[in-house]
Design an enzyme around this catalytic site. Sequence first.
Site, PDB file in Angstrom:
ATOM      1  N   ASP A   1       0.851  -1.187   0.000  1.00 19.86           N
ATOM      2  CA  ASP A   1       0.000   0.000   0.000  1.00 19.86           C
ATOM      3  C   ASP A   1       0.889   1.240   0.000  1.00 19.86           C
ATOM      4  O   ASP A   1       1.909   1.298   0.690  1.00 19.86           O
ATOM      5  CB  ASP A   1      -0.912   0.006   1.233  1.00 19.86           C
ATOM      6  CG  ASP A   1      -2.047   1.008   1.094  1.00 19.86           C
ATOM      7  OD1 ASP A   1      -3.209   0.576   0.944  1.00 19.86           O
ATOM      8  OD2 ASP A   1      -1.779   2.237   1.132  1.00 19.86           O
ATOM      9  N   ILE A   2       0.490   2.239  -0.778  1.00 18.43           N
ATOM     10  CA  ILE A   2       1.312   3.444  -0.944  1.00 18.43           C
ATOM     11  C   ILE A   2       1.313   4.326   0.314  1.00 18.43           C
ATOM     12  O   ILE A   2       2.237   5.100   0.535  1.00 18.43           O
ATOM     13  CB  ILE A   2       0.843   4.237  -2.187  1.00 18.43           C
ATOM     14  CG1 ILE A   2       1.959   5.102  -2.737  1.00 18.43           C
ATOM     15  CG2 ILE A   2      -0.407   5.049  -1.897  1.00 18.43           C
ATOM     16  CD1 ILE A   2       1.683   5.637  -4.130  1.00 18.43           C
TER      17      ILE A   2
ATOM     18  N   ASN B   1     -12.862  -3.146   2.234  1.00 16.92           N
ATOM     19  CA  ASN B   1     -13.899  -2.123   2.283  1.00 16.92           C
ATOM     20  C   ASN B   1     -14.768  -2.238   1.036  1.00 16.92           C
ATOM     21  O   ASN B   1     -14.246  -2.380  -0.069  1.00 16.92           O
ATOM     22  CB  ASN B   1     -13.265  -0.729   2.340  1.00 16.92           C
ATOM     23  CG  ASN B   1     -12.459  -0.527   3.608  1.00 16.92           C
ATOM     24  OD1 ASN B   1     -12.879  -0.913   4.688  1.00 16.92           O
ATOM     25  ND2 ASN B   1     -11.283   0.071   3.483  1.00 16.92           N
TER      26      ASN B   1
ATOM     27  N   VAL C   1     -11.082   2.960  -3.826  1.00 13.07           N
ATOM     28  CA  VAL C   1     -10.674   2.512  -5.166  1.00 13.07           C
ATOM     29  C   VAL C   1     -11.645   1.430  -5.639  1.00 13.07           C
ATOM     30  O   VAL C   1     -11.785   0.388  -4.986  1.00 13.07           O
ATOM     31  CB  VAL C   1      -9.225   1.967  -5.145  1.00 13.07           C
ATOM     32  CG1 VAL C   1      -8.830   1.491  -6.539  1.00 13.07           C
ATOM     33  CG2 VAL C   1      -8.255   3.015  -4.638  1.00 13.07           C
TER      34      VAL C   1
ATOM     35  N   HIS D   1     -10.050  -4.964  -3.534  1.00 13.73           N
ATOM     36  CA  HIS D   1      -8.739  -5.142  -2.907  1.00 13.73           C
ATOM     37  C   HIS D   1      -8.930  -5.613  -1.483  1.00 13.73           C
ATOM     38  O   HIS D   1      -9.837  -5.175  -0.784  1.00 13.73           O
ATOM     39  CB  HIS D   1      -7.902  -3.850  -2.947  1.00 13.73           C
ATOM     40  CG  HIS D   1      -8.639  -2.627  -2.526  1.00 13.73           C
ATOM     41  ND1 HIS D   1      -9.589  -2.017  -3.312  1.00 13.73           N
ATOM     42  CD2 HIS D   1      -8.567  -1.887  -1.392  1.00 13.73           C
ATOM     43  CE1 HIS D   1     -10.066  -0.955  -2.688  1.00 13.73           C
ATOM     44  NE2 HIS D   1      -9.471  -0.859  -1.523  1.00 13.73           N
TER      45      HIS D   1
ATOM     46  N   HIS E   1      -7.023  -5.730   2.045  1.00 16.60           N
ATOM     47  CA  HIS E   1      -5.902  -5.197   2.828  1.00 16.60           C
ATOM     48  C   HIS E   1      -5.386  -6.308   3.741  1.00 16.60           C
ATOM     49  O   HIS E   1      -6.181  -6.977   4.401  1.00 16.60           O
ATOM     50  CB  HIS E   1      -6.365  -4.049   3.733  1.00 16.60           C
ATOM     51  CG  HIS E   1      -6.910  -2.849   3.025  1.00 16.60           C
ATOM     52  ND1 HIS E   1      -6.175  -1.699   2.826  1.00 16.60           N
ATOM     53  CD2 HIS E   1      -8.131  -2.591   2.489  1.00 16.60           C
ATOM     54  CE1 HIS E   1      -6.921  -0.789   2.201  1.00 16.60           C
ATOM     55  NE2 HIS E   1      -8.111  -1.310   1.992  1.00 16.60           N
TER      56      HIS E   1
HETATM   57  P1  AMP Z   1      -9.883   1.587   0.264  1.00 17.88           P
HETATM   58  O1  AMP Z   1     -10.302   2.719   1.151  1.00 17.88           O
HETATM   59  O2  AMP Z   1     -10.167   0.249   0.903  1.00 17.88           O
HETATM   60  O3  AMP Z   1     -10.453   1.707  -1.141  1.00 17.88           O
HETATM   61  O4  AMP Z   1      -8.310   1.673   0.192  1.00 17.88           O
HETATM   62  C1  AMP Z   1      -7.596   2.080  -0.923  1.00 17.88           C
HETATM   63  C2  AMP Z   1      -6.145   1.889  -0.597  1.00 17.88           C
HETATM   64  O5  AMP Z   1      -5.398   2.019  -1.787  1.00 17.88           O
HETATM   65  C3  AMP Z   1      -5.580   2.908   0.385  1.00 17.88           C
HETATM   66  O6  AMP Z   1      -5.024   2.206   1.516  1.00 17.88           O
HETATM   67  C4  AMP Z   1      -4.510   3.649  -0.411  1.00 17.88           C
HETATM   68  O7  AMP Z   1      -3.388   4.024   0.351  1.00 17.88           O
HETATM   69  C5  AMP Z   1      -4.170   2.611  -1.470  1.00 17.88           C
HETATM   70  N1  AMP Z   1      -3.608   3.140  -2.709  1.00 17.88           N
HETATM   71  C6  AMP Z   1      -4.089   4.143  -3.476  1.00 17.88           C
HETATM   72  N2  AMP Z   1      -3.316   4.326  -4.553  1.00 17.88           N
HETATM   73  C7  AMP Z   1      -2.329   3.421  -4.468  1.00 17.88           C
HETATM   74  C8  AMP Z   1      -1.208   3.102  -5.298  1.00 17.88           C
HETATM   75  N3  AMP Z   1      -0.941   3.778  -6.431  1.00 17.88           N
HETATM   76  N4  AMP Z   1      -0.389   2.100  -4.908  1.00 17.88           N
HETATM   77  C9  AMP Z   1      -0.631   1.420  -3.769  1.00 17.88           C
HETATM   78  N5  AMP Z   1      -1.676   1.666  -2.962  1.00 17.88           N
HETATM   79  C10 AMP Z   1      -2.510   2.653  -3.296  1.00 17.88           C
END
Ligand code: AMP
Length: 119
Positions: free
Chosen positions: A34-35, A92, A101, A105, A107
Site C-alpha cells: 500500500d502506498i 472495504n 478505489v 482489494h 488489505h
Molecule cells: P480503500 O479505502 O479500501 O479503497 O483503500 C484504498 C487503498 O489504496 C488505500 O489504503 C490507499 O493508500 C491505497 N492506494 C491508493 N493508490 C495506491 C497506489 N498507487 N499504490 C498502492 N496503494 C494505493
Amino acid sequence: MSAYDDNNIFAKILRGEIPCTKVFEDDHTLAFEDIEPQARVHVLVIPKGSYVSMTDFVEQASDAEMAALNRAVLKVVEAKDLKERGYRVLSNVGEEGGQLVPHLHIHVFGGQPLGPMLG
Ligand code: AMP
C-alpha cells in the site's frame, strides 16, 4: 452497483501504467505494498479480473479466481512472516464501507499489535 471503471488506479497498476512494489503475483492475482501504509505491514491483494468489489467478485468470479485470491492472501502472510504473529484481513466495500478505489482489494495488515477492529 456501478459498472467497472477501467481508469481506476489499480486497473492502471495491472496494465503496468503505474508502478507498484510487488509482493506476490500469479495468473489471477497481484499483491503489492500500500502506498500509504497504515501498519508496519500493509499489503493489498487484488484479482487481475475486473471486479468492483467483494460483492461483485463473489457474484461473478470463477472458482479458480476465488481460490487464487484466498491463496494469495496466505502467500503475503507467509512472505511477511505473519503466520505465527497474527494479522488482519479487511476489504472495504462501497460508500459506507469506505471503499475509495473501485477495484476489489483485500488489505493485509500486520507486523505490530493492531488494536481494536474499528478505530
Ligand atoms: P480503500 O479505502 O479500501 O479503497 O483503500 C484504498 C487503498 O489504496 C488505500 O489504503 C490507499 O493508500 C491505497 N492506494 C491508493 N493508490 C495506491 C497506489 N498507487 N499504490 C498502492 N496503494 C494505493
